[in-house]
Design a protein around this motif. Structure first.
Motif, PDB file in Angstrom:
ATOM      1  N   ASP A 478       0.835  -1.208   0.000  1.00 32.64           N
ATOM      2  CA  ASP A 478       0.000   0.000   0.000  1.00 32.64           C
ATOM      3  C   ASP A 478       0.867   1.254   0.000  1.00 32.64           C
ATOM      4  O   ASP A 478       0.621   2.209  -0.749  1.00 32.64           O
ATOM      5  CB  ASP A 478      -0.923   0.000   1.218  1.00 32.64           C
ATOM      6  N   THR A 481       2.820   1.572  -3.356  1.00 31.85           N
ATOM      7  CA  THR A 481       1.941   2.007  -4.443  1.00 31.85           C
ATOM      8  C   THR A 481       1.717   3.515  -4.383  1.00 31.85           C
ATOM      9  O   THR A 481       1.721   4.197  -5.421  1.00 31.85           O
ATOM     10  CB  THR A 481       0.596   1.269  -4.362  1.00 31.85           C
ATOM     11  N   THR A 482       1.526   4.034  -3.180  1.00 35.35           N
ATOM     12  CA  THR A 482       1.313   5.474  -3.022  1.00 35.35           C
ATOM     13  C   THR A 482       2.530   6.266  -3.471  1.00 35.35           C
ATOM     14  O   THR A 482       2.408   7.271  -4.190  1.00 35.35           O
ATOM     15  CB  THR A 482       0.999   5.799  -1.548  1.00 35.35           C
ATOM     16  N   GLN A 484       5.125   5.265  -5.479  1.00 31.08           N
ATOM     17  CA  GLN A 484       5.547   5.114  -6.868  1.00 31.08           C
ATOM     18  C   GLN A 484       4.532   5.647  -7.872  1.00 31.08           C
ATOM     19  O   GLN A 484       4.874   5.868  -9.043  1.00 31.08           O
ATOM     20  CB  GLN A 484       5.872   3.659  -7.170  1.00 31.08           C
ATOM     21  N   SER A 485       3.296   5.884  -7.441  1.00 25.16           N
ATOM     22  CA  SER A 485       2.312   6.446  -8.371  1.00 25.16           C
ATOM     23  C   SER A 485       2.767   7.798  -8.896  1.00 25.16           C
ATOM     24  O   SER A 485       2.526   8.140 -10.050  1.00 25.16           O
ATOM     25  CB  SER A 485       0.947   6.571  -7.684  1.00 25.16           C
ATOM     26  N   ASP A 486       3.446   8.568  -8.072  1.00 21.55           N
ATOM     27  CA  ASP A 486       4.013   9.849  -8.508  1.00 21.55           C
ATOM     28  C   ASP A 486       5.460   9.695  -8.964  1.00 21.55           C
ATOM     29  O   ASP A 486       5.876  10.271  -9.972  1.00 21.55           O
ATOM     30  CB  ASP A 486       3.936  10.878  -7.385  1.00 21.55           C
ATOM     31  N   HIS A 488       7.257   7.128 -10.243  1.00 13.14           N
ATOM     32  CA  HIS A 488       7.521   6.492 -11.529  1.00 13.14           C
ATOM     33  C   HIS A 488       7.094   7.382 -12.698  1.00 13.14           C
ATOM     34  O   HIS A 488       7.772   7.418 -13.732  1.00 13.14           O
ATOM     35  CB  HIS A 488       6.814   5.143 -11.610  1.00 13.14           C
ATOM     36  N   VAL A 489       5.997   8.104 -12.533  1.00 13.04           N
ATOM     37  CA  VAL A 489       5.560   9.023 -13.588  1.00 13.04           C
ATOM     38  C   VAL A 489       6.607  10.122 -13.776  1.00 13.04           C
ATOM     39  O   VAL A 489       6.970  10.478 -14.907  1.00 13.04           O
ATOM     40  CB  VAL A 489       4.189   9.630 -13.250  1.00 13.04           C
ATOM     41  N   TYR A 523      10.862   4.388  -0.099  1.00 16.90           N
ATOM     42  CA  TYR A 523      10.745   3.440  -1.211  1.00 16.90           C
ATOM     43  C   TYR A 523      11.858   2.398  -1.123  1.00 16.90           C
ATOM     44  O   TYR A 523      11.609   1.181  -1.204  1.00 16.90           O
ATOM     45  CB  TYR A 523      10.822   4.237  -2.509  1.00 16.90           C
TER      46      TYR A 523
END
Length: 537
Positions: A478, A481-482, A484-486, A488-489, A523
């Protein structure tokens, strides 16, 4: 509501005795007792004495025929005495439909070829929607169990942090290297016409690309050759990473590898060597040696362009199979500026994990496991990928199998994937099972693909060096995911900007600082924890 499945274990067998498969939609309140097992044959075919039906939800690709009329499933039903009632969706709507089914509790007994991600495996496994498979595999999946014993990376990769296995994966036979790794392809006739040798370093690669751009190798008097092309820049960067000492344990963990000197994990997009790769790619792009549309081109458009033979180098599956272009050979593994010469663009033998899942609604999990285990055997892999003798394949005098003319020279003009999909389901890549070279005749199984891979083998990572993707706890997943959502983009955006020149390299330090602000330290701490568990398995 959290869904639970109550299990009684007896002599290693999962038995439900007078137990409600209960919860929010879980099992629908149905009762299962030991009499179900009386219908099961513990080995051999058929799997069950009296015919049973299971409901399955599956993702399929555009070329696949109606699964209720598909020869693969019709013939397998005759063998097993198990009828599969399929609900299928196209892969472009698969994730949305799958998530709706799971969230609403309206899911079937089996999820097949649905590419369920690790976060959902952990979540729904913990809630009891996806049943643990450990004991079932031990007793009812001898083919898959042997693969886990032969290749420990498989067991490590599919075992979640709670110790449970919730799904069956795609496995790439470790010996089938051309399906696990690929190097760029180059047009040998153009090099010969220009009097060029195969490049062995990044500088030589640059020189060859420049000569292709300026030397008119197709001889039409026009500057219409494109030195290098692909859909996106990722494949080129992954290929180059091994020449700059990166991706030391393969590509399965994305942006994370291990520093060979300190033995600590490192984040590749923040590493100085990664900056050097971007600077090199920026030089190629700035001089027009990379397709100017590489960041935006779609697969269909690239395929059409490549089929015209305009590219000197391509990063893709075999050009002969995909673009009907002969004369391409594999590019050598380059020796980088620091002396590194490794092919590290290689995946784990373990493919997508979530390709076959048994839910708590299934009244016959033992039979379901036996049903799938067949496809991890040689006989099952042959049937799954080659189909049926004298219909989809023929046996050659040397004992090998090849597709019939119906498949490779389809009278209706269908390409190989489309022709195969009239009988089988493997084109597209979503399935549980094992991919073996002797039974896989797609692009990666072509002789030129195998030759390309063999050319790189002296520089390719050894199996013991290659990591599977790490597994995370529910809480870690969880949080990850929070972050890497920003993160990785941002990495992808800046990668393209640095290469295209939209962002100068004077912004590199700010780029790294921004990643740190996005939670890079946390991370990496999560990856460190997962890596420690992996080492201890």
């Amino acid at each position: 509501m959290v869904r639970k499945r109550r299990l009684m274990k007896s002599t290693g067998m999962v038995v439900l005795t007078g137990t409600l498969l209960a919860g929010c939609g879980g099992g629908g309140g149905a009762v299962r007792d030991e009499s179900v097992l009386e219908n099961l044959n513990p080995s051999g075919m058929p799997i069950v004495k009296e015919k049973i039906t299971m409901k399955g939800f599956a993702g399929k690709f555009f070329a696949s025929a109606d699964w209720s009329n598909l020869m693969l499933w019709q013939e397998y039903e005759k063998m097993t005495n198990i009828h599969m009632e399929w609900e299928t969706v196209q892969v472009d709507t698969l994730a949305e439909k799958r998530n709706l089914l799971l969230a609403g509790g309206d899911y079937p007994e089996i999820l097949y070829a649905t590419a369920v991600g690790k976060a959902d495996l952990i979540r729904y496994g913990g809630e009891g929607v996806f049943i643990p498979l450990n004991d079932l595999i031990e007793k009812y999946a001898p083919n898959f169990k042997k693969l886990m014993d032969d290749y420990p990376v498989v067991k490590k990769g599919i075992t979640m942090p709670d110790g449970n296995i919730y799904s069956f994966p795609t496995i790439r036979d470790p010996e089938f290297m051309s399906v696990r790794t690929r190097t760029p392809w180059m047009k040998k006739e153009w090099l010969d016409k220009l009097g060029l040798q195969e490049p062995t370093t990044p500088d030589e690669f640059y020189h060859v690309l420049k000569q292709i751009k300026e030397g008119d190798p197709n001889g039409n008097g026009q500057a219409d050759e494109i030195p290098y092309g692909a859909v996106g820049i990722t494949q080129l960067l992954d290929f180059l990473k091994g020449s700059y000492g990166l991706n030391t344990h393969g590509t399965a963990n994305g942006h994370v590898d291990e520093d060979p000197e300190t033995k600590k994990l490192r984040f590749i997009p923040a590493h100085p060597r990664y900056k050097e790769i971007l600077e090199f790619a920026n030089k190629l792009y700035g001089e027009g040696l990379i397709d100017k549309e590489i960041f935006s081109i779609k697969t269909a458009e690239f395929t059409a362009r490549a089929s015209e033979g305009v590219y000197g180098f391509v990063s893709n599956v075999n050009p002969e199979s995909i673009f009907n272009q002969k004369g391409y050979i594999g590019m050598p593994v380059l020796k980088g500026p620091h002396g590194d010469q490794k092919n590290t663009a290689i995946g784990s033998p373990l493919g997508n994990l979530g390709q076959f899942i048994i839910t708590d609604k299934n009244q016959n999990p033992e039979a379901a496991v036996r049903w799938l285990d067949f496809f991890y055997s040689d006989e099952g892999a042959k049937m799954f990928f080659m189909g049926f003798k004298d219909i989809t394949y023929k046996e050659m005098p040397n004992g090998e199998v090849e597709y019939t003319d119906e498949i490779i020279n389809n009278p209706k003009g269908l390409n190989l994937d489309q022709a195969v999909s009239q009988y089988l389901i493997w084109p597209g890549g979503y399935y549980p099972g094992i991919i073996k070279q002797k039974f896989f005749k797609g692009a990666e199984g072509r002789p030129s693909s195998i030759e390309n891979t063999q050319k790189a083998m002296p520089y390719t990572l050894k199996d013991e060096e290659i990591w599977p993707a790490f597994n995370f706890t529910s809480e870690e997943q969880d949080e990850l995911t929070t972050i890497q959502s920003d993160l990785h983009v941002f990495i992808d955006e800046m990668r393209d900007k640095f290469i295209s020149g939209a962002a100068p390299f004077s912004q590199w330090d700010d780029y790294v600082k921004n990643m740190e602000k996005m939670g890079l330290d946390r991370y990496m701490a999560i990856y460190e924890a997962a890596y420690k568990r992996y080492q201890e398995q």
